[in-house]
Scaffold this active site. Structure first.
Site, short mmCIF file in Angstrom:
data_model
loop_
_atom_site.label_atom_id
_atom_site.label_comp_id
_atom_site.label_asym_id
_atom_site.label_seq_id
_atom_site.Cartn_x
_atom_site.Cartn_y
_atom_site.Cartn_z
N PRO A 17 34.08 47.68 28.67
CA PRO A 17 33.32 48.33 27.91
C PRO A 17 33.06 49.52 28.62
O PRO A 17 32.57 49.84 29.72
CB PRO A 17 32.00 47.54 27.77
CG PRO A 17 32.02 46.68 29.23
CD PRO A 17 33.26 46.45 29.31
N CYS A 115 25.26 48.50 33.83
CA CYS A 115 25.02 49.83 34.06
C CYS A 115 23.94 50.41 34.86
O CYS A 115 22.72 50.08 34.50
CB CYS A 115 25.02 50.27 32.49
SG CYS A 115 25.00 52.06 32.41
N HIS A 182 31.38 43.59 38.08
CA HIS A 182 31.96 44.61 38.82
C HIS A 182 31.47 44.72 40.30
O HIS A 182 30.29 44.50 40.67
CB HIS A 182 31.12 45.85 38.12
CG HIS A 182 31.44 47.27 38.53
ND1 HIS A 182 31.55 48.26 37.65
CD2 HIS A 182 32.09 47.63 39.74
CE1 HIS A 182 31.86 49.43 38.41
NE2 HIS A 182 32.27 49.23 39.75
N GLY A 215 38.62 47.60 39.87
CA GLY A 215 39.77 47.72 40.80
C GLY A 215 40.62 48.92 40.45
O GLY A 215 41.61 49.32 41.05
#
Length: 490
Positions: A17, A115, A182, A215
């Site tokens: 996203p 986020c 993440h 990555g």
């Protein structure tokens, strides 16, 4: 026959996203190039709850449209079984309401918990949720129990490995289908190394699929690097963000396409699905990167419409051909709808081709008020309005029933209120009753209002109660019909 199997999150290459990037053209392009699953950009729950679901028959899409007519989320059949809807939410009930709104049009629902940007965290969403495990548990549990589609979430790692693993174990117990990680802390940025060891520790600690993300900077430069990153993290799948933003053909096993070809493919989808030109321009700029100072880059930067973007990439003919096809399709659908309306129309409805123009009436005086006044004078029940909205163009038509007779305008209006006023005009003109227009001369409703206002002022001067009796207010207030407007069947 298409079999709707549950989404699997093992052994998958996934488009991450990305705000402003993960709109429909990019998602479809990633699928074309080999992505297994695509996530839409994060969409905020409150904004989505203001939207209405609209079938766009011209584009053959499902649109979720805001009150200002802006399309907040657009999807299509091509991606229905592989698109995950990511939302920003800090409230379990709001999250569930949004999930139910989009459930039939997507393959899964994801909650953004990673986020770090202020627009997300200031509302308690995104990475702000990482410090509130109870709220995380509440949101995810509510979603898992509330809808049938798989639920996932995307997080960032915490300051310590132990805290991160403990949080993920707690998340796993909510029953979600997978978790994307993440491999950076919320204060870290892309230039910081991705913590593969932490993602690996998570992968070893839980049984649900772990999706490794982060990555692009250190690992993923070509397709084979995706597997290298997966092995380094021991994850079930890999989620790619910036490497796919720069060139979505990173998903091709055979190797990436030349950037020019990729950008042309993207523009074709942008035109085909009427993507807003500012979004198209933004995504193309991310692909061009260091080439923005070239002649083509400068043309793109100067473009102020989809047509000008196409011209900058020598695709003007494609734009003209595609828009012509859509215009023809729209005209054909409008004709069919009108023919269908004529065939199914109740023969007992009295019709006229009229519109309400408020400039033709005194301030605060409308045909609906005149019709209501006439019904009371004649001792009829108050008018009843039934309003429908046409899916194709989202215009409205209203039928008013007065003394068991129905009336409507044959012209469709852009709002419910205008459609009801037009129906009232048809009724008044059929009955030969004044409708309150300025050209009709003396207006008895205005005179009546002036008398009421004068009486009100006199009462105030004599110290009487300022509150106006409710029955007097009613004489000058239009009766409001149900605000829930049904859509016409397609």
């Amino acid at each position: 026959m298409t079999v709707n199997t549950p989404l699997c999150f093992r052994g998958k290459n996934i488009l991450a996203p990305m705000v402003r990037v993960g709109t429909l053209p990019m998602r479809l392009l990633a699928l074309d190039y080999g992505a297994d699953i695509v996530y839409c950009e994060e969409l905020i729950d409150i904004k989505m709850l203001q939207c209405k679901r609209v079938i766009n028959e011209v584009l053959e899409t499902v649109d979720f449209v805001a009150p200002n007519e802006r399309v907040v989320f657009r999807t299509c059949e091509r991606e229905r079984h592989c698109v995950v809807f990511q939302m920003g939410s800090a409230d379990a009930e709001r999250a569930l309401a949004v999930a139910k709104l989009v459930e039939s049009d997507v393959a899964g629902i994801d909650i953004n918990m990673g986020c770090p940007k202020e627009y997300s965290t200031k509302g308690g969403m995104g990475a702000a949720l990482l410090s509130d495990p109870d709220k995380i548990e509440s949101i995810l549990t509510t979603l898992v129990k509330g809808i049938c589609k798989p639920i996932t979430c995307k997080i960032r790692i915490l300051p310590s490995v132990e805290d991160t693993v403990n949080l993920v174990k707690r998340i796993e117990k909510t029953g979600i289908a997978a978790i994307a990680v993440h491999g950076r802390k919320k204060e870290e940025r892309p230039q910081h190394p991705v913590h593969c060891d932490v993602i690996k520790a998570i992968s070893e600690a839980v049984s649900i699929p772990v999706i490794a993300n982060g990555g692009s900077h250190d690992f993923i430069k070509e397709y084979m690097d995706i597997e290298t990153f997966r092995k380094a993290t021991d994850a079930s799948s890999v989620m790619i963000a910036r490497a796919a933003m720069w060139n979505p053909s990173i998903f091709r096993k055979e190797g990436p396409f030349p950037l020019k070809e990729v950008m042309q493919d993207y523009i074709k989808y942008a035109v085909r699905y009427d993507n807003h030109y500012t979004n198209t321009k933004y995504c193309l700029c991310q692909m061009l990167r260091e080439q923005l100072e070239t002649t083509q880059g400068k043309k793109l930067h100067a473009a102020q419409s989809t047509q000008e973007i196409c011209e900058a990439f020598e695709m003007a003919d494609f734009y003209e051909e595609t828009t012509a096809i859509f215009e023809a399709k729209k005209t054909s659908l409008e004709t069919k709808i009108q023919d269908d309306d004529d065939q199914i129309e109740d023969p007992d409805v009295i019709k006229m081709a009229v519109r309400f123009d408020k400039r033709e009436y005194p301030p605060q005086i409308t045909p609906k008020m005149y019709l209501l006044e006439w019904c009371r004078k004649e001792k009829h029940p108050q008018p009843v309005y039934e309003t429908v909205q046409r899916p194709l163009d989202r215009l409205f038509c209203s039928v008013v029933t007065v003394a068991d007779q129905k009336y409507r305008s044959t012209l469709w209006d852009k709002s419910k209120k205008l459609a009801e006023q037009a129906a009232a005009i048809v009724c008044l003109r059929t009955l030969g009753v004044p409708e309150g227009k300025l050209c009709e001369g003396e207006n008895h409703l205005i005179n009546k209002r002036k008398r009421e206002d004068l009486e009100h002022l006199n009462n105030r001067d004599h110290g009487k109660d300022l509150a106006e009796p409710s029955h007097k207010k009613a004489n000058f207030t239009e009766e409001t019909s149900d605000m829930n407007v049904p859509q016409m069947p397609r």
